[in-house]
Design a protein around this motif. Structure first.
Motif, short mmCIF file in Angstrom:
data_model
loop_
_atom_site.label_atom_id
_atom_site.label_comp_id
_atom_site.label_asym_id
_atom_site.label_seq_id
_atom_site.Cartn_x
_atom_site.Cartn_y
_atom_site.Cartn_z
N TRP A 49 0.85 -1.19 0.00
CA TRP A 49 0.00 0.00 0.00
C TRP A 49 0.88 1.24 0.00
N VAL A 50 0.26 2.38 -0.27
CA VAL A 50 0.95 3.66 -0.23
C VAL A 50 0.17 4.60 0.68
N LEU A 51 0.88 5.60 1.19
CA LEU A 51 0.28 6.57 2.11
C LEU A 51 0.32 7.95 1.47
N PHE A 52 -0.84 8.59 1.41
CA PHE A 52 -0.96 9.94 0.86
C PHE A 52 -1.41 10.86 1.98
N GLN A 53 -0.52 11.73 2.44
CA GLN A 53 -0.81 12.61 3.57
C GLN A 53 -1.10 14.02 3.08
N ARG A 54 -2.24 14.55 3.57
CA ARG A 54 -2.66 15.89 3.17
C ARG A 54 -2.88 16.75 4.41
N LYS A 82 4.78 1.09 0.55
CA LYS A 82 5.78 1.21 -0.51
C LYS A 82 6.26 2.63 -0.75
N ALA A 83 5.50 3.63 -0.32
CA ALA A 83 5.89 5.03 -0.52
C ALA A 83 4.96 5.93 0.27
N VAL A 84 5.48 7.14 0.56
CA VAL A 84 4.70 8.15 1.27
C VAL A 84 4.75 9.44 0.46
N GLY A 85 3.59 9.98 0.14
CA GLY A 85 3.49 11.27 -0.51
C GLY A 85 2.87 12.26 0.45
N ILE A 86 3.48 13.43 0.57
CA ILE A 86 3.00 14.44 1.52
C ILE A 86 2.82 15.77 0.79
N VAL A 87 1.62 16.32 0.86
CA VAL A 87 1.35 17.63 0.27
C VAL A 87 1.99 18.69 1.17
N GLU A 88 2.76 19.56 0.58
CA GLU A 88 3.51 20.57 1.34
C GLU A 88 2.63 21.78 1.63
N ASN A 89 1.77 21.62 2.65
CA ASN A 89 0.88 22.70 3.08
C ASN A 89 1.31 23.31 4.40
N SER A 90 2.13 22.61 5.14
CA SER A 90 2.54 23.02 6.48
C SER A 90 4.06 23.16 6.55
N ILE A 91 4.53 24.09 7.35
CA ILE A 91 5.97 24.25 7.50
C ILE A 91 6.59 23.05 8.21
N PHE A 92 5.78 22.22 8.83
CA PHE A 92 6.29 21.08 9.59
C PHE A 92 6.51 19.81 8.76
N VAL A 93 6.17 19.81 7.47
CA VAL A 93 6.28 18.58 6.68
C VAL A 93 7.72 18.10 6.53
N HIS A 94 8.68 18.96 6.74
CA HIS A 94 10.09 18.56 6.65
C HIS A 94 10.72 18.30 8.02
N GLU A 114 -0.46 18.40 -5.57
CA GLU A 114 -1.14 17.16 -5.18
C GLU A 114 -1.24 16.17 -6.34
N ALA A 115 -1.51 16.67 -7.55
CA ALA A 115 -1.63 15.79 -8.71
C ALA A 115 -0.30 15.10 -9.02
N LYS A 116 0.78 15.82 -8.88
CA LYS A 116 2.12 15.26 -9.11
C LYS A 116 2.40 14.12 -8.13
N ILE A 117 2.02 14.32 -6.87
CA ILE A 117 2.22 13.28 -5.85
C ILE A 117 1.36 12.06 -6.16
N GLN A 118 0.10 12.30 -6.53
CA GLN A 118 -0.80 11.19 -6.85
C GLN A 118 -0.26 10.38 -8.02
N HIS A 119 0.28 11.05 -9.04
CA HIS A 119 0.87 10.35 -10.19
C HIS A 119 2.06 9.51 -9.75
N TRP A 120 2.93 10.08 -8.93
CA TRP A 120 4.10 9.37 -8.43
C TRP A 120 3.67 8.13 -7.62
N LEU A 121 2.68 8.30 -6.75
CA LEU A 121 2.20 7.17 -5.95
C LEU A 121 1.59 6.08 -6.83
#
Length: 129
Positions: A49-54, A82-94, A114-121
């Motif tokens: 599975w993959v994880l998509f964090q928003r 298998k992978a984690v995609g995180i939308v960069e909306n918060s200064i804390f994502v890094h 978000e679309a770029k991350i979804q494609h990658w996932l």
């Protein structure tokens, strides 16, 4: 006696082999543990599975919870993530980047698109089938 209540708000949904995690507010150690256990419970029947964090702009994490967050990602890796995609909306994502353990080999993508991350996932999901 101080009771450590879980802080941080989130919702989880499973669509196929993708976990969608929408979250907001400040996560403490207990909040990170609860979120980790809920994701592991949600994915228990999946092999891959993959994880998509928003996160919202309000999403954050206490310094003492960063190690627990990284341990959670390692647990996800061990549980078939298998992978984690995180939308960069918060200064804390890094926040976890400097604390990434060497045994955490899971690929991450952090981007505002978000679309770029979804494609990658979706490419990761396709290659892990």
């Amino acid at each position: 006696m101080v009771k450590d209540n879980a802080h941080g708000n989130y919702s989880l949904s499973l669509q196929g082999d993708t976990v969608y995690c929408d979250y907001a507010d400040g996560f403490n150690l207990s909040g990170v543990r609860k979120l980790t256990l809920d994701i592991l419970s949600l994915t228990a029947s999946l092999n891959a599975w993959v994880l998509f964090q928003r996160p919202t702009e309000t999403a954050g994490i206490t310094h003492d919870a960063i190690g627990e967050m990284m341990a959670g990602y390692f647990a996800f890796q061990q549980a078939g993530c298998k992978a984690v995609g995180i939308v960069e909306n918060s200064i804390f994502v890094h926040a976890g980047s400097p604390h990434r353990p060497s045994n955490l080999t899971l690929p991450f993508m952090i981007d505002k698109d978000e679309a770029k991350i979804q494609h990658w996932l979706s490419q990761i999901r396709s290659s892990s089938r």
